[in-house]
Structure formats: C-alpha cells, structure tokens
Design an enzyme around this catalytic site. Structure first.
Site, PDB file in Angstrom:
ATOM      1  N   GLY A  77       0.840  -1.185   0.000  1.00  0.00           N
ATOM      2  CA  GLY A  77       0.000   0.000   0.000  1.00  0.00           C
ATOM      3  C   GLY A  77       0.872   1.230   0.000  1.00  0.00           C
ATOM      4  N   GLY A  78       0.261   2.361   0.249  1.00  0.00           N
ATOM      5  CA  GLY A  78       0.990   3.615   0.226  1.00  0.00           C
ATOM      6  C   GLY A  78       2.009   3.760   1.340  1.00  0.00           C
TER       7      GLY A  78
ATOM      8  CG  ASP B 174      -9.296   2.774   5.514  1.00  0.00           C
ATOM      9  OD1 ASP B 174     -10.095   3.084   4.599  1.00  0.00           O
ATOM     10  OD2 ASP B 174      -8.144   2.359   5.285  1.00  0.00           O
TER      11      ASP B 174
END
Length: 173
Positions: free
Chosen positions: A4-5, A133
């Site tokens: 992911g980021g 999230d």
C-alpha cells in the site's frame, strides 16, 4: 502478500516452529515523514491492545535496523474484496451475512476496548476505538472455506473515542 501507500505485507515463517505470520513493514521513504511514521506507530499501538477472535491478532511491533514493523496473524483466506472476486463481485447472501455478523462483533469489541493512545500531551488511557477505514479490503478471512472466520484489520486511521480531537490525526482528503 500486498503493498500500500505506507508499507508492504510479507509472508514470514518462524524457523523453529514453521508457523507462518504476516509481517507489515513501513516503506523507508515513508518512514522519513514524521506524520506517516506517527500513523504507523499509532496503528501498531492500537492493534496490539486489541484482542478478539474477529480482530487481526498482533503479536509484536517495533523497529529493527530502522525498519518499523507489525507482526500479525496470517489469514490464509485473504481479504474479503479478493474473496468477492471469486463470486463475480457479489457474495451470496448467506456468506455475506455470516461474514458481516462476525465483523460486527469485532467492531463492537473495538468500540468498547480499553486502549492507550498518544496525544499531544502524552499517553492517555481511553475506551473505544473507531476504525475509520472500514472496507472489504480491511476484512480478512482465516481460511478460504465457504464460511470462514472473519477478522477486522488495519487500524491505521483509527481513533480512540475519548481522545478524539486531541491527536491531530485528522486531515482533509
């Protein structure tokens, strides 16, 4: 296993026992950003405090040779978004209900859990964590059976209810 980021998740195996785990590591270029590092460490602290059958179990967190990590249980069934792809994007109602009832138990537990959080003025004890999230990609399955045990994961954006507004962890976007 994924990226992911902020980091990558690796499949690792303990040499002595052969037991497999998921190891989330923070990308070095992200670790240089103090806000990103704070978010990763907050996830580690909150995740370690949560202990429920429907929340991913975190065994150890820390920093080794400059690499921040979270060692957690491996869910062989992968994420629900990937599981949904096997059904053409939609789960059968009985399977979706089975998964969601478990996830709701995990979230209800997190919403009432006692945790320690980092605020501007130091650490505070708090009750209740909101995920912030919640999506199929953050729900994992213990195996790939039709009725797997479901577990909530990735508390990187989570906040403790009682300290909301004290951590400066919210930003636009």
């Amino acid at each position: 296993l994924g990226a992911g980021g902020m980091g990558e998740v690796w499949l690792v195996q303990e040499e002595k026992t052969g037991k497999k785990f998921a190891l989330k590591t923070m990308l070095p270029q992200v670790a240089a950003d103090q806000q990103a590092k704070g978010s990763f460490l907050r996830e580690a602290l909150l995740s370690e405090a949560l202990d429920h059958k429907n929340v991913i179990k975190v065994y150890k967190t820390g920093c080794e040779s400059g690499v921040f990590f979270i060692l957690m249980e491996l869910c062989e069934g992968g994420s629900v978004d990937k599981y949904m792809e096997r059904f053409g994007g939609r789960l059968p109602l009985d399977v979706a209900t089975y998964i969601m009832l478990q996830v709701l138990e995990g979230l209800e537990y997190a919403h009432n859990a006692k945790v320690t959080v980092e605020c501007e003025d130091g650490k505070r004890n708090a009750k209740g964590v909101v995920h912030r999230d919640f999506k199929p990609g953050n729900i994992f399955l213990a195996d790939d059976s039709k009725y797997p045990v479901a577990k909530v994961a990735d508390f990187g954006l989570a906040k403790a209810f009682e300290t909301a507004g004290l951590s400066k962890h919210t930003r636009t976007g």
